[in-house]
Every structure is written in C-alpha cells, then in structure tokens.
Design a protein around this motif. Structure first.
Motif, PDB file in Angstrom:
ATOM      1  N   HIS A   1       8.578  12.333   5.630  1.00  0.00           N
ATOM      2  CA  HIS A   1       7.523  11.557   6.280  1.00  0.00           C
ATOM      3  C   HIS A   1       6.214  11.674   5.502  1.00  0.00           C
ATOM      4  N   ASP A   2       5.891  12.879   5.071  1.00  0.00           N
ATOM      5  CA  ASP A   2       4.646  13.088   4.326  1.00  0.00           C
ATOM      6  C   ASP A   2       4.710  12.441   2.942  1.00  0.00           C
ATOM      7  N   VAL A   3       5.900  12.474   2.325  1.00  0.00           N
ATOM      8  CA  VAL A   3       6.061  11.865   1.008  1.00  0.00           C
ATOM      9  C   VAL A   3       5.855  10.360   1.088  1.00  0.00           C
ATOM     10  N   ALA A   4       6.428   9.717   2.103  1.00  0.00           N
ATOM     11  CA  ALA A   4       6.265   8.272   2.273  1.00  0.00           C
ATOM     12  C   ALA A   4       4.790   7.905   2.437  1.00  0.00           C
ATOM     13  N   ARG A   5       4.066   8.722   3.194  1.00  0.00           N
ATOM     14  CA  ARG A   5       2.648   8.452   3.402  1.00  0.00           C
ATOM     15  C   ARG A   5       1.873   8.607   2.081  1.00  0.00           C
ATOM     16  N   ARG A   6       2.216   9.615   1.292  1.00  0.00           N
ATOM     17  CA  ARG A   6       1.535   9.822   0.018  1.00  0.00           C
ATOM     18  C   ARG A   6       1.826   8.693  -0.966  1.00  0.00           C
ATOM     19  N   LEU A   7       3.085   8.182  -0.934  1.00  0.00           N
ATOM     20  CA  LEU A   7       3.410   7.043  -1.799  1.00  0.00           C
ATOM     21  C   LEU A   7       2.525   5.850  -1.485  1.00  0.00           C
ATOM     22  N   ARG A   8       2.337   5.577  -0.207  1.00  0.00           N
ATOM     23  CA  ARG A   8       1.488   4.444   0.176  1.00  0.00           C
ATOM     24  C   ARG A   8       0.049   4.667  -0.265  1.00  0.00           C
ATOM     25  N   GLU A   9      -0.429   5.901  -0.163  1.00  0.00           N
ATOM     26  CA  GLU A   9      -1.794   6.196  -0.580  1.00  0.00           C
ATOM     27  C   GLU A   9      -1.959   5.984  -2.089  1.00  0.00           C
ATOM     28  N   VAL A  10      -0.963   6.410  -2.865  1.00  0.00           N
ATOM     29  CA  VAL A  10      -1.026   6.237  -4.312  1.00  0.00           C
ATOM     30  C   VAL A  10      -0.987   4.753  -4.660  1.00  0.00           C
ATOM     31  N   GLU A  11      -0.137   3.978  -3.974  1.00  0.00           N
ATOM     32  CA  GLU A  11      -0.072   2.542  -4.215  1.00  0.00           C
ATOM     33  C   GLU A  11      -1.417   1.875  -3.969  1.00  0.00           C
ATOM     34  N   ARG A  12      -2.075   2.253  -2.872  1.00  0.00           N
ATOM     35  CA  ARG A  12      -3.378   1.652  -2.560  1.00  0.00           C
ATOM     36  C   ARG A  12      -4.416   2.021  -3.628  1.00  0.00           C
ATOM     37  N   GLN A  13      -4.351   3.252  -4.124  1.00  0.00           N
ATOM     38  CA  GLN A  13      -5.293   3.665  -5.171  1.00  0.00           C
ATOM     39  C   GLN A  13      -5.091   2.840  -6.445  1.00  0.00           C
ATOM     40  N   ILE A  14      -3.829   2.616  -6.814  1.00  0.00           N
ATOM     41  CA  ILE A  14      -3.539   1.850  -8.029  1.00  0.00           C
ATOM     42  C   ILE A  14      -3.927   0.389  -7.856  1.00  0.00           C
ATOM     43  N   GLU A  15      -3.659  -0.168  -6.672  1.00  0.00           N
ATOM     44  CA  GLU A  15      -3.979  -1.573  -6.418  1.00  0.00           C
ATOM     45  C   GLU A  15      -5.481  -1.824  -6.353  1.00  0.00           C
ATOM     46  N   ALA A  16      -6.263  -0.760  -6.264  1.00  0.00           N
ATOM     47  CA  ALA A  16      -7.720  -0.920  -6.289  1.00  0.00           C
ATOM     48  C   ALA A  16      -8.218  -1.330  -7.665  1.00  0.00           C
ATOM     49  N   HIS A  17      -7.374  -1.130  -8.706  1.00  0.00           N
ATOM     50  CA  HIS A  17      -7.759  -1.551 -10.046  1.00  0.00           C
ATOM     51  C   HIS A  17      -7.838  -3.070 -10.076  1.00  0.00           C
ATOM     52  N   PRO A  18      -8.865  -3.644 -10.677  1.00  0.00           N
ATOM     53  CA  PRO A  18      -9.084  -5.096 -10.616  1.00  0.00           C
ATOM     54  C   PRO A  18      -7.981  -5.945 -11.233  1.00  0.00           C
ATOM     55  N   VAL A  19      -7.151  -5.401 -12.124  1.00  0.00           N
ATOM     56  CA  VAL A  19      -6.117  -6.229 -12.743  1.00  0.00           C
ATOM     57  C   VAL A  19      -4.741  -6.023 -12.116  1.00  0.00           C
ATOM     58  N   VAL A  20      -4.627  -5.152 -11.130  1.00  0.00           N
ATOM     59  CA  VAL A  20      -3.342  -4.890 -10.490  1.00  0.00           C
ATOM     60  C   VAL A  20      -3.245  -5.706  -9.205  1.00  0.00           C
ATOM     61  N   GLU A  21      -2.310  -6.663  -9.186  1.00  0.00           N
ATOM     62  CA  GLU A  21      -2.100  -7.488  -7.997  1.00  0.00           C
ATOM     63  C   GLU A  21      -1.306  -6.723  -6.950  1.00  0.00           C
ATOM     64  N   THR A  22      -0.168  -6.170  -7.358  1.00  0.00           N
ATOM     65  CA  THR A  22       0.718  -5.436  -6.445  1.00  0.00           C
ATOM     66  C   THR A  22       1.418  -4.334  -7.225  1.00  0.00           C
ATOM     67  N   VAL A  23       1.627  -3.200  -6.580  1.00  0.00           N
ATOM     68  CA  VAL A  23       2.406  -2.116  -7.176  1.00  0.00           C
ATOM     69  C   VAL A  23       3.416  -1.615  -6.152  1.00  0.00           C
ATOM     70  N   VAL A  24       4.630  -1.370  -6.614  1.00  0.00           N
ATOM     71  CA  VAL A  24       5.693  -0.846  -5.757  1.00  0.00           C
ATOM     72  C   VAL A  24       6.189   0.446  -6.378  1.00  0.00           C
ATOM     73  N   LEU A  25       6.084   1.552  -5.626  1.00  0.00           N
ATOM     74  CA  LEU A  25       6.510   2.867  -6.116  1.00  0.00           C
ATOM     75  C   LEU A  25       7.697   3.357  -5.310  1.00  0.00           C
ATOM     76  N   SER A  26       8.602   4.017  -5.997  1.00  0.00           N
ATOM     77  CA  SER A  26       9.716   4.694  -5.334  1.00  0.00           C
ATOM     78  C   SER A  26       9.905   6.047  -6.002  1.00  0.00           C
ATOM     79  N   LEU A  27      10.681   6.919  -5.359  1.00  0.00           N
ATOM     80  CA  LEU A  27      10.838   8.283  -5.863  1.00  0.00           C
ATOM     81  C   LEU A  27      11.928   8.371  -6.924  1.00  0.00           C
ATOM     82  N   SER A  28      11.688   9.212  -7.907  1.00  0.00           N
ATOM     83  CA  SER A  28      12.659   9.443  -8.965  1.00  0.00           C
ATOM     84  C   SER A  28      13.738  10.407  -8.487  1.00  0.00           C
TER      85      SER A  28
END
Length: 313
Positions: free
Chosen positions: A266-293
């Motif tokens: 549960h905590d990992v899923a929440r952290r993934l979403r937080e990281v995605e939002r941080q990356i999408e804050a970059h002006p040239v990133v439209e969408t980012v999708v992260l999954s676990l290795s």
C-alpha cells in the motif's frame, strides 16, 4: 512569435512580388510570388499547429493534443510542395519556349532586395532561437533543426532559408537573361526555385511523418531522462525505459523502477504515485507511467557524458 513574424514578412513580400511579376512579365518573379503566397498560407497552418498542439489533455485525449501540431505542419509541408514547387516548375516549363524579354528588370531587383531584407529578418529570428537551443543541448544548429520535435520552428527555419536561396536564384536568372538576351534563363530560374521548394517540402514531410508514426528519441535524450529519474531520491534503479513524443517538446514516459527501501504494498503504491506527480511537474513531460522492477532484472546504464545536461527537450 517566430511564426507570426514569418507570416507578416511573407504577406508583405508576396504582395510586392506579385506586383513586380505583373510589371516585369518575369517567370522567375511569378515563381517567387507563388513561393511567398504559399509560405504565407503555410504560416496559417503553423499558427493552427501551435494552437491545437498546446491544448491540455482531457478524458478523450489522455496524452494531450500535441500530435495535432505534427499533422497541421504536415499539411503545411504539402502546401509548399503543391502551391509552391509544382506551380513554379510548371510555369517555368511553359516559359522555356518563350522569347518575351523581362520588362523593366530594375523593378524586379528592387523587390527582390526588399524581400531579401524582410526574409532575412525572419530567418535571423529562427536562426538565433535555433542556435540558442542547440547550444543548450550541445549539438550543432543543423542537427538540432533536423531532429527537434518543435515542428513549427523547423518549418520556419527551412522555409525562410529556402526563401533567401530562391531570391538569389531569381535575381541571378533575371541577370543572366539581361546579359545573354536569352529568355530561357528566366524560365530556368522558375524551375530551380520549384526544385528548391520541392526538396524543402520532402524534408519537412518526412520529419513530420516520423513524429506522427513514432520516432525513437535521440540517445542524448534517453540518457537525460534516465539520469533525471535516477536523481529522484525515491528511485534506486531503472530497469526499463520507454520514451515517445506526443507533441512538440512533450514526452510520454514509461519506466520500470526499483524504489529505495522495503515498504508495504500500500505504501509503495502511494510512493509511486507521488514520484509520477513529481516527474510530470517537468514542463516537457505530458504523462509518466511507473511500475516496479523485478529483483533479477538488470539495471539500465545511462551515459555519464550527458549527466550535465538537465534539459529533457
């Protein structure tokens, strides 16, 4: 602003060339008039491309509307080919058998000179911007213009460069007509302008098609994105990375990552979403999708030589 300056310059030049073509009966001036009217019309398509491509993503278009910029730019490139290249070549061929002299060539020279100044001012704007962006990416201006996803900048750069070369061809053809007394040189000038426009159109059509269909990002861009991901404190390693352009300077990123730490699902899923939002804050990133290795997946390596280049464009 670059497109608007080019549009205004082309309108003024097209009017002047049309008047000169009528007064001088020069085939080269007719070709140049067709060239400028085609460019002016194409700038409208490029303005639409900028407007449509800048629309925000919604439920029906989760990756945004950026690719529409490539479509409108493709239409503009076809306009160069049909309204500019074909008209100029056909008119030149028709005039090959003509022996009608150019009337009052001084008018043509004056108009061509004024056009060179206006087109030169527009090209200078595009060149300055291209050089600045090329320096930021540590590449040559030529390579940047060919590879950039900024389709309107590339179109203005090539159109204005072709315009300047076309003016030289037209002026030279009229001068040869005067010197030799052979009207065929004026017709040849029209054909050469048409061939020049055809080459530019083919280049622009090819580049826009590549971005519409989907083109692999340059190795430098892939390295910059990979390094940027690894710089995030929450990401320990990257095992998969997919990047594609979804518009001018707009990226869609898919990555498999290993998060630092060993938290509950549960905590990992929440952290993934937080990281995605941080990356999408970059002006040239439209969408980012992260999954676990997966643990046994090898880590990707990204060239350290690109680590000092933070821009993702």
């Amino acid at each position: 602003m670059t497109v608007l300056i080019a549009f205004l310059a082309n309108i003024l030049v097209a009017i002047a060339k049309t008047i000169a073509a009528f007064l001088t009966s020069s085939a080269s001036m007719v070709a140049e008039a067709a060239h400028s009217w085609a460019d002016a019309g194409n700038e409208i398509f490029l303005l639409i491309a900028d407007r449509q491509g800048g629309r925000k993503k919604d439920e029906r278009h989760p990756l945004g509307y950026g690719r529409s910029a490539f479509v409108w730019s493709l239409i503009a490139a076809f306009g160069i080919f049909t309204a500019g290249a074909i008209v100029s070549i056909m008119h030149g061929i028709q005039e090959l058998a003509s022996d009608e002299p150019v009337e009052d060539p001084m008018i043509a020279y004056i108009v061509l000179g004024i056009a060179f100044v206006l087109e030169g001012a527009s090209f200078t704007q595009a060149l300055i911007r291209s050089r600045r962006l090329a320096r930021e990416r540590r590449t040559s201006t030529w390579d940047f213009v060919l590879q950039t996803s900024d389709t309107t900048l590339r179109a203005v750069f090539f159109e204005d460069a072709a315009a300047l070369i076309g003016l030289i061809l037209a002026g030279g053809s009229i001068a040869l007509h005067q010197i030799t007394g052979e009207a065929v040189w004026d017709a040849v000038g029209s054909i050469l302008v048409g061939i020049l426009l055809a080459i530019v159109a083919v280049v622009l059509i090819g580049r826009n098609l590549a971005f519409i269909v989907g083109t692999s990002p340059a190795p430098e861009l892939r390295s910059r994105v990979g390094r940027a991901l690894l710089e995030a404190s929450a990401i320990e390693r990257v095992t998969y990375l997919h990047i594609e352009y979804v518009g001018p300077n707009r990226l869609f990123i898919v990555a498999e990552i290993d998060l630092a730490g060993d938290e509950r699902e549960h905590d990992v899923a929440r952290r993934l979403r937080e990281v995605e939002r941080q990356i999408e804050a970059h002006p040239v990133v439209e969408t980012v999708v992260l999954s676990l290795s997966v643990d046994d997946e090898p880590s990707l390596e990204f060239a350290a030589s690109f680590a000092t280049r933070p821009e993702l464009k």
